[in-house]
Structure formats: structure tokens, C-alpha cells
Design a protein around this motif. Structure first.
Motif, PDB file in Angstrom:
ATOM      1  N   VAL A   4      46.058  42.314  28.511  1.00 44.44           N
ATOM      2  CA  VAL A   4      47.426  41.796  28.514  1.00 44.44           C
ATOM      3  C   VAL A   4      47.468  40.590  29.443  1.00 44.44           C
ATOM      4  O   VAL A   4      47.751  39.478  29.025  1.00 44.44           O
ATOM      5  N   ARG A   5      47.138  40.835  30.718  1.00 43.88           N
ATOM      6  CA  ARG A   5      46.986  39.741  31.673  1.00 43.88           C
ATOM      7  C   ARG A   5      46.229  40.234  32.891  1.00 43.88           C
ATOM      8  O   ARG A   5      46.494  41.327  33.399  1.00 43.88           O
ATOM      9  N   ASP A   6      45.293  39.451  33.345  1.00 46.42           N
ATOM     10  CA  ASP A   6      44.496  39.747  34.540  1.00 46.42           C
ATOM     11  C   ASP A   6      43.850  41.133  34.426  1.00 46.42           C
ATOM     12  O   ASP A   6      43.023  41.347  33.554  1.00 46.42           O
ATOM     13  N   PHE A  60      35.368  38.662  47.000  1.00 43.29           N
ATOM     14  CA  PHE A  60      35.803  39.293  45.758  1.00 43.29           C
ATOM     15  C   PHE A  60      35.736  38.288  44.616  1.00 43.29           C
ATOM     16  O   PHE A  60      36.020  37.104  44.794  1.00 43.29           O
ATOM     17  N   ARG A  61      35.371  38.799  43.442  1.00 39.71           N
ATOM     18  CA  ARG A  61      35.498  38.031  42.205  1.00 39.71           C
ATOM     19  C   ARG A  61      36.429  38.822  41.299  1.00 39.71           C
ATOM     20  O   ARG A  61      36.141  39.977  40.953  1.00 39.71           O
ATOM     21  N   VAL A  62      37.555  38.242  40.926  1.00 39.57           N
ATOM     22  CA  VAL A  62      38.588  38.939  40.162  1.00 39.57           C
ATOM     23  C   VAL A  62      38.836  38.191  38.865  1.00 39.57           C
ATOM     24  O   VAL A  62      38.981  36.961  38.861  1.00 39.57           O
ATOM     25  N   TRP A  63      38.900  38.947  37.767  1.00 38.44           N
ATOM     26  CA  TRP A  63      39.133  38.319  36.466  1.00 38.44           C
ATOM     27  C   TRP A  63      40.594  37.912  36.344  1.00 38.44           C
ATOM     28  O   TRP A  63      41.505  38.706  36.568  1.00 38.44           O
ATOM     29  N   LEU A  83      36.386  34.641  35.840  1.00 40.95           N
ATOM     30  CA  LEU A  83      36.330  35.225  37.175  1.00 40.95           C
ATOM     31  C   LEU A  83      36.653  34.159  38.210  1.00 40.95           C
ATOM     32  O   LEU A  83      36.151  33.034  38.136  1.00 40.95           O
ATOM     33  N   GLU A  84      37.485  34.513  39.185  1.00 35.15           N
ATOM     34  CA  GLU A  84      37.812  33.605  40.275  1.00 35.15           C
ATOM     35  C   GLU A  84      37.379  34.227  41.594  1.00 35.15           C
ATOM     36  O   GLU A  84      37.466  35.446  41.785  1.00 35.15           O
ATOM     37  N   ASP A  85      36.908  33.387  42.505  1.00 34.55           N
ATOM     38  CA  ASP A  85      36.375  33.850  43.782  1.00 34.55           C
ATOM     39  C   ASP A  85      37.443  33.823  44.869  1.00 34.55           C
ATOM     40  O   ASP A  85      38.225  32.870  44.968  1.00 34.55           O
TER      41      ASP A  85
END
Length: 265
Positions: A103-105, A13-16, A25-27
Motif C-alpha cells: 500500500v505504502r512503505d 537502518f535501511r527502510v523501504w 530502500l533509503e538509508d
């Protein structure tokens, strides 16, 4: 290999992650079980790796519209997007709705939509008819009922390029969700707005930006309720607005009415 083992795998997954000041983006590598949806995986990430990951959700049944996000660039509900539609080797990217401020994430500020909702005049009851005495043909009920299925997920608002790609349009354009509301009221056989001087077709054009819509049907394509926003609401509303604006009899009637009003003053 056991049956249990064969239905579990590790997904990429890559999530902002970030806020209004920026992010990236973090893996993540995360376990997936059979029958799960993307929201399950986001919850597992919260429970096992990133406890401060922000995500908005409520019913987990596709009825509250809270968990809207973009998955591989497509606006979707996290709770209605099954992991089985992706291959096990695929990288799944989850980002916030692009059309609205972060707002966040994965949480965005969708207050734009509530502002637009307040700008649409509400249903005007027919004079002299009590609420329990309303009568409609079933076909009229069915037509309005389709639009009432909206769960306010705002995916249609997010994917509409008039809003998504042009921040400057937001002041003048209500977006497909609220133009659909105008269309519903305009075709409602009991709405008495015209008797109060409110022309919903005219306000759709002049106040809610109907002319900005170029009927690409992207709003219909992402609607989780399968509402035919373009074909059943926006196109008919455009047709009625054009008929009103260019019909020579309507034009003549408006001139006579204006002249008559002036003579009485």
C-alpha cells in the motif's frame, strides 16, 4: 563514559519507501536506547526524520499482529524484535511483507487472508446440544487452544513459498494459517460438519489446496506464538486426508452409499 552514554548508540537502518508503483530502500542513521525494539526505532524515524513513513501497528505487545514486516529478510513482528539481537555495527533492513501488495512503505494489503478466512466453513454445533452444555476432554481443549493462540499476523502466510514465490497459487491455496483452521475444526470432537454432508478433509484437499503444502516448516519457524503449525496441524491433516482418499473401506462405502442413493430415487 557514563552508564547512560554506554547504552545509547547510533544504528544504521535501511527502510523501504514507496507504494504500489515502486520504491526503494533509503538509508537512515538513528539513535537507539537500551531495551528498545525495532518498532521503537521506526517510531523515532517518524518523529525525527520521516514524518510520512507509513507503518501499521497497534498494541506494541505482540498480541495484535499488526506490525508484521520483514527484518533483514525474515518475517517478524516489529514490536517483538529486540535491537539487542543485532550488533551495533550491523545494518538493519526493514521491508514490507513480500507476499502481499504494498500500500505504502511498510504497509501491505493483506486482504487475501480475509478472503481465505471467509472460505473456511465455520464450526457446526452438535445437534440437540445447547451451547452451554458442550463437554470436551481436556486433551481436546488443549489441542484446539494451541491453534487459537494465532494473532493473525500472517507471518506464516508471508513466509510460505507456495504463496510467497507463486502468485498464481493464491486462488487455489489457503495457506498455513487457514489450513490450520481447517485442521482444528476437523479434529474438534464437537464439530458436526460431517452430519451436514461437509467433509473437511476432502475440502482441505479439493478447495483449500492442502496438496500444495510440502511441510518445510517455514511457517512454524516464524510464528511469534510458537504454534507448531506443521507438526500439530498440517501433517495430521494430510495424514487424515490421505487415509480418507485411499482407504479401501472408505472407497467401498462411498460406492455402496452412492448406489443405495440411486436406488431410492
Amino acid at each position: 563514559m557514563s552508564a547512560t552514554a554506554s547504552t545509547q548508540y547510533t544504528a544504521h537502518f535501511r527502510v523501504w519507501r514507496g507504494d504500489q508503483d515502486g520504491g526503494q530502500l533509503e538509508d537512515f542513521s538513528v539513535e537507539v536506547h537500551e531495551g528498545e525494539v525495532v518498532l521503537d526505532i521506526i517510531h523515532r524515524l517518524q518523529a525525527t526524520q520521516v514524518s510520512d513513513l507509513a507503518v501499521r501497528w497497534n498494541c506494541k505487545a505482540g498480541k495484535c499482529g499488526s506490525c508484521s514486516a520483514e527484518i533483514n529478510g525474515r518475517p517478524r513482528l516489529l514490536c517483538m524484535t529486540r535491537m539487542s539481537i543485532f550488533t551495533r555495527e550491523e545494518t538493519i533492513t526493514v521491508t514490507p511483507l513480500r507476499a502481499f501488495p504494498v500500500v505504502r512503505d511498510l504497509v501491505t494489503d493483506v486482504s487475501f487472508n480475509y478472503t481465505k478466512a471467509r472460505e473456511v466453513p465455520s464450526f457446526v454445533p452438535p445437534p440437540g446440544v445447547a451451547a452451554g452444555e458442550y463437554r470436551m476432554q481436556q486433551m481436546d481443549v488443549d489441542r484446539s487452544q494451541e491453534f487459537r493462540k494465532c494473532i493473525e499476523c500472517f507471518l506464516c502466510q508471508d513466509t510460505c513459498h507456495v504463496v510467497r514465490d507463486h502468485e498464481e497459487n493464491k486462488e487455489a491455496f489457503a495457506g498455513p494459517r487457514f489450513l490450520m483452521r481447517v485442521a482444528e475444526l476437523d479434529m474438534h470432537p464437537l464439530d458436526a460438519a460431517a452430519e451436514t454432508g461437509l467433509d473437511r478433509k476432502k475440502t482441505a484437499q479439493d478447495e483449500h489446496g492442502l496438496g500444495y503444502c510440502n511441510i518445510t516448516k517455514c511457517c512454524t519457524e516464524v510464528c511469534p506464538e510458537g504454534i507448531k503449525i506443521t507438526d500439530n496441524a498440517l501433517i495430521p491433516l494430510k495424514e487424515r486426508a490421505v487415509d480418507r482418499k485411499y482407504d479401501p473401506l472408505v472407497w467401498l462405502g462411498s460406492k455402496i452409499g452412492r448406489r443405495g442413493g440411486g436406488g431410492q430415487d
